[in-house]
Motif scaffolding. Structure first.
Motif, PDB file in Angstrom:
ATOM      1  N   UNK A   1      14.716  -2.967  12.012  1.00  0.00           N
ATOM      2  CA  UNK A   1      14.383  -1.699  11.504  1.00  0.00           C
ATOM      3  C   UNK A   1      13.339  -1.811  10.839  1.00  0.00           C
ATOM      4  N   UNK A   2      12.764  -2.773  10.165  1.00  0.00           N
ATOM      5  CA  UNK A   2      11.597  -3.021   9.315  1.00  0.00           C
ATOM      6  C   UNK A   2      10.634  -3.214  10.345  1.00  0.00           C
ATOM      7  N   UNK A   3      10.757  -3.905  11.428  1.00  0.00           N
ATOM      8  CA  UNK A   3       9.603  -4.056  12.518  1.00  0.00           C
ATOM      9  C   UNK A   3       9.397  -3.012  13.143  1.00  0.00           C
ATOM     10  N   UNK A   4      10.382  -2.124  13.376  1.00  0.00           N
ATOM     11  CA  UNK A   4      10.282  -0.735  14.041  1.00  0.00           C
ATOM     12  C   UNK A   4       9.330   0.179  13.082  1.00  0.00           C
ATOM     13  N   UNK A   5       9.499   0.121  11.767  1.00  0.00           N
ATOM     14  CA  UNK A   5       8.607   1.115  11.025  1.00  0.00           C
ATOM     15  C   UNK A   5       6.973   0.739  11.444  1.00  0.00           C
ATOM     16  N   UNK A   6       6.772  -0.531  11.698  1.00  0.00           N
ATOM     17  CA  UNK A   6       5.268  -0.975  12.025  1.00  0.00           C
ATOM     18  C   UNK A   6       5.135  -0.626  13.404  1.00  0.00           C
TER      19      UNK A   6
ATOM     20  N   UNK B   1       4.582   3.271  13.694  1.00  0.00           N
ATOM     21  CA  UNK B   1       3.416   3.597  12.989  1.00  0.00           C
ATOM     22  C   UNK B   1       2.111   3.452  13.934  1.00  0.00           C
ATOM     23  N   UNK B   2       2.039   2.299  14.635  1.00  0.00           N
ATOM     24  CA  UNK B   2       1.082   1.905  15.644  1.00  0.00           C
ATOM     25  C   UNK B   2       1.257   2.424  17.087  1.00  0.00           C
ATOM     26  N   UNK B   3       2.411   3.276  17.125  1.00  0.00           N
ATOM     27  CA  UNK B   3       2.588   3.628  18.518  1.00  0.00           C
ATOM     28  C   UNK B   3       2.860   2.454  19.527  1.00  0.00           C
ATOM     29  N   UNK B   4       3.541   1.276  19.220  1.00  0.00           N
ATOM     30  CA  UNK B   4       3.539   0.147  20.135  1.00  0.00           C
ATOM     31  C   UNK B   4       5.186   0.181  20.243  1.00  0.00           C
TER      32      UNK B   4
ATOM     33  N   UNK C   1      10.954  -6.822  24.041  1.00  0.00           N
ATOM     34  CA  UNK C   1      10.479  -5.695  23.482  1.00  0.00           C
ATOM     35  C   UNK C   1      11.333  -5.284  22.485  1.00  0.00           C
ATOM     36  N   UNK C   2      10.494  -4.527  21.232  1.00  0.00           N
ATOM     37  CA  UNK C   2      11.671  -4.062  20.306  1.00  0.00           C
ATOM     38  C   UNK C   2      12.563  -3.009  20.732  1.00  0.00           C
TER      39      UNK C   2
END
Length: 148
Positions: A102-107, A110-113, A131-132
């Motif tokens: 979930x923390x990685x998902x925030x980034x 935010x970066x659209x990746x 891939x996430x």
């Protein structure tokens, strides 16, 4: 050196700094930013267990503190049980826990990746890459709040 190999190597180096006296399980993480910068983190445990921080969270929080959260491209994660000398062991790939996903998902949002996540053990050559979106399908994040 390819992305996965580089991030795993940097995560292994970071795991040497893990503070894991309670679980005796060292984890290291390396976060690749869009310009090639790599930010690392290690798990930091606390006697009050709920206050412990995972390596991925430490690394992502460091990226956020630098104002670069939207620049995350990929993450490398390694982990393993610590031997008597305090070195991480084991060759089975370690994947991020649910909180770290979930923390990685925030980034990522935010970066659209759809951020790459490369997972490995503390030792050995095996790397599992995802891939996430595979590790956290239908994730809740900034987009659900109309932010990203």
């Amino acid at each position: 050196m390819d992305e996965a190999t580089l991030l795993v190597a940097r995560a292994r180096a970071a795991a040497r700094h893990a503070h894991a006296p309670y679980s005796r399980f060292a984890v290291g993480a390396a976060v690749l930013l869009a310009d090639g910068t790599i930010v690392t983190g290690a798990n930091v445990e606390n006697a009050s267990y709920g206050l412990s921080l995972c390596a991925e969270t430490v690394a992502i929080a460091t990226v956020a503190a630098q104002g670069r959260l939207a620049e995350v491209v990929a993450v490398g994660v390694i982990g393993g049980a610590m031997d008597a000398a305090g070195h991480a062991t084991g060759s089975d790939p370690v994947r991020p826990c649910g909180r770290c996903r979930q923390v990685i998902n925030e980034a990522a949002q935010m970066g659209g990746r759809d951020v790459a996540v490369h997972c490995a053990g503390a030792q050995g050559e095996a790397v599992a890459s995802y891939r996430l979106s595979q590790l956290l399908p239908d994730a809740f994040g900034p987009a659900d709040l109309g932010i990203a």
